[in-house]
Enzyme design. Structure first.
Site, PDB file in Angstrom:
ATOM      1  CG  HIS A 115      -1.813  -1.016   1.479  1.00 44.11           C
ATOM      2  ND1 HIS A 115      -2.413  -1.281  -0.385  1.00 44.11           N
ATOM      3  CD2 HIS A 115      -2.528  -1.575   1.738  1.00 44.11           C
ATOM      4  CE1 HIS A 115      -3.796  -1.506   0.450  1.00 44.11           C
ATOM      5  NE2 HIS A 115      -3.518  -2.296   1.500  1.00 44.11           N
TER       6      HIS A 115
HETATM    7  C1  BDR Z   1      -5.227   2.414   2.601  1.00 41.80           C
HETATM    8  O1  BDR Z   1      -5.808   2.066   3.710  1.00 41.80           O
HETATM    9  C2  BDR Z   1      -5.300   2.348   5.318  1.00 41.80           C
HETATM   10  O2  BDR Z   1      -5.189   1.274   6.096  1.00 41.80           O
HETATM   11  C3  BDR Z   1      -3.616   1.899   4.946  1.00 41.80           C
HETATM   12  O3  BDR Z   1      -2.721   2.627   5.416  1.00 41.80           O
HETATM   13  C4  BDR Z   1      -3.587   2.321   3.678  1.00 41.80           C
HETATM   14  O4  BDR Z   1      -3.200   4.142   3.747  1.00 41.80           O
HETATM   15  C5  BDR Z   1      -5.212   0.778   2.264  1.00 41.80           C
HETATM   16  O5  BDR Z   1      -6.149   0.996   1.252  1.00 41.80           O
END
Ligand code: BDR
Ligand code: CA
Length: 352
Positions: free
Chosen positions: A272
């Protein structure tokens, strides 16, 4: 894919390490807006480890944790890594929706995988709001600063209200959020950061930036990082910062490996937020599509990001509602190369 005109020519850190080409001495000047969060922590340490990235300040927001915890974590992570980076506190809740419950099952109640202990650290809180800090920095260094935003987009939306010229004052914005073709991760169609504050996201996508890049689930779900990578980094660096990251990723990997059999095969997690920095320094690892991105702000599609790939002339009924802002969306990624860049960068010398 070639580097954009005016982009600091530092995008070949990976090749620099492997093929001996020189690394540029023009680093990206970055404000990092974040809700740490395990992958946020991973992204921060990648940025601190990368010689072409200079983190000027950290803004924080609710999301993976409360904004108070996010700011505490940002200060803690920076201090552990021996960096004196100003941290500001920002949005505590969405602009118009009820405050969501933080996903403690993914990031831990403390956002860092429930650390058993924390060392006492000296933090550097800046008393300005994250939005005000962003605006002050952008005014002071027009055209120089890149904003990398990896949480809900309230701080950026508030900054736009404080300074309507912000889209011209920032060099570019790279955000982790949204999805076009890949299913959502909080609803069938929505990604968490956008879903957490869809009105803020809609405001940001319409603002008409010099350059706006969306790094969403279409690519972040392709990059699966094994926990063993973080163990290797911790074993070789032998530092409390990398130990902390390894602990946090262990918790996070357990969650993702419990939900996705293909992630369980390597006992790992999705990268991510770190992908936003990877795009910044190695854009050639991504393929992009350009269009107008809009966000669903109500109904069953709440938080969905939709992209119109056509010119408004092709959509006569919608054209009255469109402005000329474009987003470039990352659609494909060289996942193996991303893992290699992360490994090489974080195994380099970046901790005192
Ligand atoms: C995003 O959502 C958060 O939980 C993570 O840090 C990332 O930025 C992924 O969907
Ligand atoms: Ca995040």
């Amino acid at each position: 894919m070639s580097a954009a005109p005016g982009r600091p020519q530092a995008s070949s850190h990976r090749s620099a390490q492997h093929e001996g080409t020189p690394v540029s001495h023009t680093p990206y000047q970055v404000i990092y807006d974040t809700d740490p969060g395990v992958d946020d922590a991973m992204a921060l340490y990648f940025a601190l480890a990368h010689p072409a990235i200079n983190v000027l300040g950290i803004g924080t927001t609710f999301g993976n944790v409360t904004v108070e915890q996010a700011a505490t974590n940002a200060v803690y992570l920076s201090a552990l890594a021996g960096r004196n980076i100003p941290v500001t506190k920002g949005a505590a809740r969405p602009l118009r929706r009820p405050k969501p419950v933080p996903p403690a099952h993914i990031h831990g109640t403390d956002g860092l995988g429930n650390l058993p202990t924390r060392l006492p650290v000296e933090g550097r809180f800046d008393r300005r709001s994250s939005a005000q800090f962003m605006v002050d920095m952008a005014r002071a260094r027009p055209g120089e600063i890149t904003l990398v935003a990896v949480g809900p987009l309230g701080n950026l939306s508030l900054a736009l209200r404080l300074e309507p010229r912000l889209p011209r004052l920032l060099r570019e914005v790279v955000l982790m959020g949204g999805t076009l073709l890949e299913p959502g991760n909080v609803s069938p169609v929505a990604e968490a950061n956008i879903w957490n504050d869809p009105h803020a996201a809609q405001h940001v996508f319409q603002a008409g930036w010099n350059k706006l890049t969306m790094v969403g689930l279409d690519v972040t779900h392709r990059v699966i990082l094994p926990l063993s990578l973080f163990k290797k980094i911790a074993d070789q660096q032998r530092h409390v910062a990398t130990d902390t990251l390894h602990h946090a990723v262990s918790f996070y990997a357990k969650h993702y490996s419990g939900r996705h059999p293909h992630v369980a095969r390597v006992h790992g997690c999705f990268g991510h937020d770190v992908l936003a920095f990877l795009y910044l320094v190695n854009p050639e690892l991504f393929t992009l599509e350009r269009g107008r991105v809009r966000v669903a702000t109500s109904g069953p599609a709440l938080g969905q990001t939709l992209m119109s790939r056509k010119e408004p002339a092709h959509h006569p009924k919608a054209s009255g509602h469109l402005d000329p802002s474009f987003t470039q969306v990352c659609m494909q990624v060289d996942a193996e190369a991303c893992s290699t860049v992360i490994e090489n960068t974080m195994l380099g010398r970046w901790l005192g």
